[in-house]
Design a protein around this motif. Structure first.
Motif, PDB file in Angstrom:
ATOM      1  N   VAL A 114      41.046  28.781  31.694  1.00 24.82           N
ATOM      2  CA  VAL A 114      41.414  30.117  31.238  1.00 24.82           C
ATOM      3  C   VAL A 114      40.331  31.157  31.513  1.00 24.82           C
ATOM      4  O   VAL A 114      40.630  32.257  31.970  1.00 24.82           O
ATOM      5  CB  VAL A 114      41.759  30.089  29.732  1.00 24.82           C
ATOM      6  CG1 VAL A 114      42.039  31.484  29.211  1.00 24.82           C
ATOM      7  CG2 VAL A 114      42.956  29.184  29.490  1.00 24.82           C
ATOM      8  N   VAL A 115      39.081  30.846  31.250  1.00 20.46           N
ATOM      9  CA  VAL A 115      38.007  31.846  31.380  1.00 20.46           C
ATOM     10  C   VAL A 115      37.883  32.372  32.815  1.00 20.46           C
ATOM     11  O   VAL A 115      37.859  33.585  33.024  1.00 20.46           O
ATOM     12  CB  VAL A 115      36.676  31.302  30.837  1.00 20.46           C
ATOM     13  CG1 VAL A 115      35.539  32.270  31.093  1.00 20.46           C
ATOM     14  CG2 VAL A 115      36.793  31.017  29.347  1.00 20.46           C
ATOM     15  N   PRO A 116      37.830  31.523  33.837  1.00 22.55           N
ATOM     16  CA  PRO A 116      37.772  32.067  35.203  1.00 22.55           C
ATOM     17  C   PRO A 116      39.035  32.848  35.577  1.00 22.55           C
ATOM     18  O   PRO A 116      38.953  33.867  36.266  1.00 22.55           O
ATOM     19  CB  PRO A 116      37.619  30.832  36.094  1.00 22.55           C
ATOM     20  CG  PRO A 116      37.129  29.758  35.210  1.00 22.55           C
ATOM     21  CD  PRO A 116      37.654  30.070  33.841  1.00 22.55           C
ATOM     22  N   ALA A 117      40.192  32.393  35.115  1.00 22.96           N
ATOM     23  CA  ALA A 117      41.435  33.114  35.419  1.00 22.96           C
ATOM     24  C   ALA A 117      41.423  34.494  34.769  1.00 22.96           C
ATOM     25  O   ALA A 117      41.814  35.487  35.388  1.00 22.96           O
ATOM     26  CB  ALA A 117      42.645  32.313  34.933  1.00 22.96           C
ATOM     27  N   GLU A 118      40.952  34.553  33.536  1.00 20.43           N
ATOM     28  CA  GLU A 118      40.863  35.840  32.843  1.00 20.43           C
ATOM     29  C   GLU A 118      39.902  36.778  33.561  1.00 20.43           C
ATOM     30  O   GLU A 118      40.199  37.958  33.759  1.00 20.43           O
ATOM     31  CB  GLU A 118      40.396  35.620  31.406  1.00 20.43           C
ATOM     32  CG  GLU A 118      40.200  36.903  30.635  1.00 20.43           C
ATOM     33  CD  GLU A 118      39.603  36.674  29.264  1.00 20.43           C
ATOM     34  OE1 GLU A 118      39.896  37.472  28.366  1.00 20.43           O
ATOM     35  OE2 GLU A 118      38.824  35.716  29.087  1.00 20.43           O
ATOM     36  N   ALA A 119      38.759  36.258  33.983  1.00 15.22           N
ATOM     37  CA  ALA A 119      37.780  37.078  34.699  1.00 15.22           C
ATOM     38  C   ALA A 119      38.364  37.607  36.009  1.00 15.22           C
ATOM     39  O   ALA A 119      38.151  38.763  36.373  1.00 15.22           O
ATOM     40  CB  ALA A 119      36.517  36.266  34.966  1.00 15.22           C
ATOM     41  N   ALA A 120      39.130  36.776  36.699  1.00 17.82           N
ATOM     42  CA  ALA A 120      39.736  37.203  37.956  1.00 17.82           C
ATOM     43  C   ALA A 120      40.761  38.314  37.723  1.00 17.82           C
ATOM     44  O   ALA A 120      40.782  39.309  38.443  1.00 17.82           O
ATOM     45  CB  ALA A 120      40.404  36.013  38.653  1.00 17.82           C
ATOM     46  N   LEU A 121      41.594  38.149  36.704  1.00  8.78           N
ATOM     47  CA  LEU A 121      42.599  39.180  36.406  1.00  8.78           C
ATOM     48  C   LEU A 121      41.946  40.496  35.992  1.00  8.78           C
ATOM     49  O   LEU A 121      42.387  41.569  36.400  1.00  8.78           O
ATOM     50  CB  LEU A 121      43.540  38.693  35.301  1.00  8.78           C
ATOM     51  CG  LEU A 121      44.510  37.591  35.723  1.00  8.78           C
ATOM     52  CD1 LEU A 121      45.257  37.050  34.510  1.00  8.78           C
ATOM     53  CD2 LEU A 121      45.490  38.109  36.758  1.00  8.78           C
ATOM     54  N   LEU A 122      40.885  40.425  35.201  1.00  6.02           N
ATOM     55  CA  LEU A 122      40.181  41.645  34.809  1.00  6.02           C
ATOM     56  C   LEU A 122      39.531  42.311  36.021  1.00  6.02           C
ATOM     57  O   LEU A 122      39.519  43.535  36.127  1.00  6.02           O
ATOM     58  CB  LEU A 122      39.131  41.331  33.742  1.00  6.02           C
ATOM     59  CG  LEU A 122      39.683  41.025  32.355  1.00  6.02           C
ATOM     60  CD1 LEU A 122      38.563  40.541  31.430  1.00  6.02           C
ATOM     61  CD2 LEU A 122      40.378  42.232  31.771  1.00  6.02           C
ATOM     62  N   GLY A 123      39.012  41.509  36.939  1.00  3.66           N
ATOM     63  CA  GLY A 123      38.422  42.059  38.160  1.00  3.66           C
ATOM     64  C   GLY A 123      39.443  42.792  39.009  1.00  3.66           C
ATOM     65  O   GLY A 123      39.188  43.880  39.524  1.00  3.66           O
ATOM     66  N   VAL A 124      40.622  42.213  39.137  1.00  3.08           N
ATOM     67  CA  VAL A 124      41.697  42.859  39.897  1.00  3.08           C
ATOM     68  C   VAL A 124      42.110  44.162  39.218  1.00  3.08           C
ATOM     69  O   VAL A 124      42.319  45.185  39.879  1.00  3.08           O
ATOM     70  CB  VAL A 124      42.907  41.914  40.054  1.00  3.08           C
ATOM     71  CG1 VAL A 124      44.117  42.648  40.590  1.00  3.08           C
ATOM     72  CG2 VAL A 124      42.542  40.738  40.940  1.00  3.08           C
ATOM     73  N   ALA A 125      42.212  44.137  37.889  1.00  2.00           N
ATOM     74  CA  ALA A 125      42.594  45.351  37.151  1.00  2.00           C
ATOM     75  C   ALA A 125      41.552  46.453  37.328  1.00  2.00           C
ATOM     76  O   ALA A 125      41.892  47.616  37.532  1.00  2.00           O
ATOM     77  CB  ALA A 125      42.774  45.029  35.674  1.00  2.00           C
TER      78      ALA A 125
ATOM     79  N   ALA B 273      39.475  46.811  39.880  1.00  2.00           N
ATOM     80  CA  ALA B 273      39.552  47.285  41.262  1.00  2.00           C
ATOM     81  C   ALA B 273      40.740  48.224  41.436  1.00  2.00           C
ATOM     82  O   ALA B 273      40.631  49.263  42.080  1.00  2.00           O
ATOM     83  CB  ALA B 273      39.654  46.096  42.227  1.00  2.00           C
ATOM     84  N   ALA B 274      41.870  47.880  40.849  1.00  2.00           N
ATOM     85  CA  ALA B 274      43.056  48.738  40.943  1.00  2.00           C
ATOM     86  C   ALA B 274      42.806  50.083  40.281  1.00  2.00           C
ATOM     87  O   ALA B 274      43.237  51.115  40.776  1.00  2.00           O
ATOM     88  CB  ALA B 274      44.256  48.038  40.307  1.00  2.00           C
ATOM     89  N   ALA B 275      42.103  50.060  39.161  1.00  2.00           N
ATOM     90  CA  ALA B 275      41.793  51.316  38.473  1.00  2.00           C
ATOM     91  C   ALA B 275      40.881  52.196  39.327  1.00  2.00           C
ATOM     92  O   ALA B 275      41.040  53.410  39.382  1.00  2.00           O
ATOM     93  CB  ALA B 275      41.145  51.031  37.121  1.00  2.00           C
ATOM     94  N   GLU B 276      39.923  51.587  40.022  1.00  2.00           N
ATOM     95  CA  GLU B 276      39.018  52.359  40.876  1.00  2.00           C
ATOM     96  C   GLU B 276      39.761  52.953  42.068  1.00  2.00           C
ATOM     97  O   GLU B 276      39.528  54.090  42.444  1.00  2.00           O
ATOM     98  CB  GLU B 276      37.872  51.475  41.365  1.00  2.00           C
ATOM     99  CG  GLU B 276      36.847  51.159  40.304  1.00  2.00           C
ATOM    100  CD  GLU B 276      36.143  52.410  39.794  1.00  2.00           C
ATOM    101  OE1 GLU B 276      35.758  53.282  40.605  1.00  2.00           O
ATOM    102  OE2 GLU B 276      35.977  52.532  38.571  1.00  2.00           O
ATOM    103  N   VAL B 277      40.654  52.186  42.650  1.00  2.00           N
ATOM    104  CA  VAL B 277      41.407  52.655  43.824  1.00  2.00           C
ATOM    105  C   VAL B 277      42.300  53.824  43.438  1.00  2.00           C
ATOM    106  O   VAL B 277      42.490  54.756  44.219  1.00  2.00           O
ATOM    107  CB  VAL B 277      42.239  51.507  44.422  1.00  2.00           C
ATOM    108  CG1 VAL B 277      43.240  52.014  45.441  1.00  2.00           C
ATOM    109  CG2 VAL B 277      41.327  50.469  45.041  1.00  2.00           C
ATOM    110  N   SER B 278      42.832  53.794  42.225  1.00  2.00           N
ATOM    111  CA  SER B 278      43.769  54.839  41.813  1.00  2.00           C
ATOM    112  C   SER B 278      43.070  56.115  41.361  1.00  2.00           C
ATOM    113  O   SER B 278      43.731  57.097  41.073  1.00  2.00           O
ATOM    114  CB  SER B 278      44.690  54.327  40.707  1.00  2.00           C
ATOM    115  OG  SER B 278      43.946  54.088  39.527  1.00  2.00           O
TER     116      SER B 278
END
Length: 67
Positions: A48-59, A61-66
């Protein structure tokens, strides 16, 4: 200077379905071309911890792009 606002929404929020996390997309491209609901991955989260970190990283990055 012109200001641009973008809005992005998913077809549905992530939710548990039959013991799995269902995560909707809002369209994109699949190997076969444009798709309403492309499937990017499937599988089971076993750590769970690595998956959570990956999802937060994607979020983040998406926020920065927008911006």
């Amino acid at each position: 200077m012109t200001s641009v606002t973008r809005a992005y929404t998913y077809a549905a929020p992530p939710s548990p379905v039959d013991g799995r996390l269902a995560s909707a997309t809002s369209g994109g491209r699949a190997l076969s071309g444009p798709a309403m609901a492309p499937r990017f991955l499937s599988g089971m989260v076993t750590r769970v911890v690595p998956a959570e970190a990956a999802l937060l990283g994607v979020a983040r990055a998406a926020a920065e792009v927008s911006r």
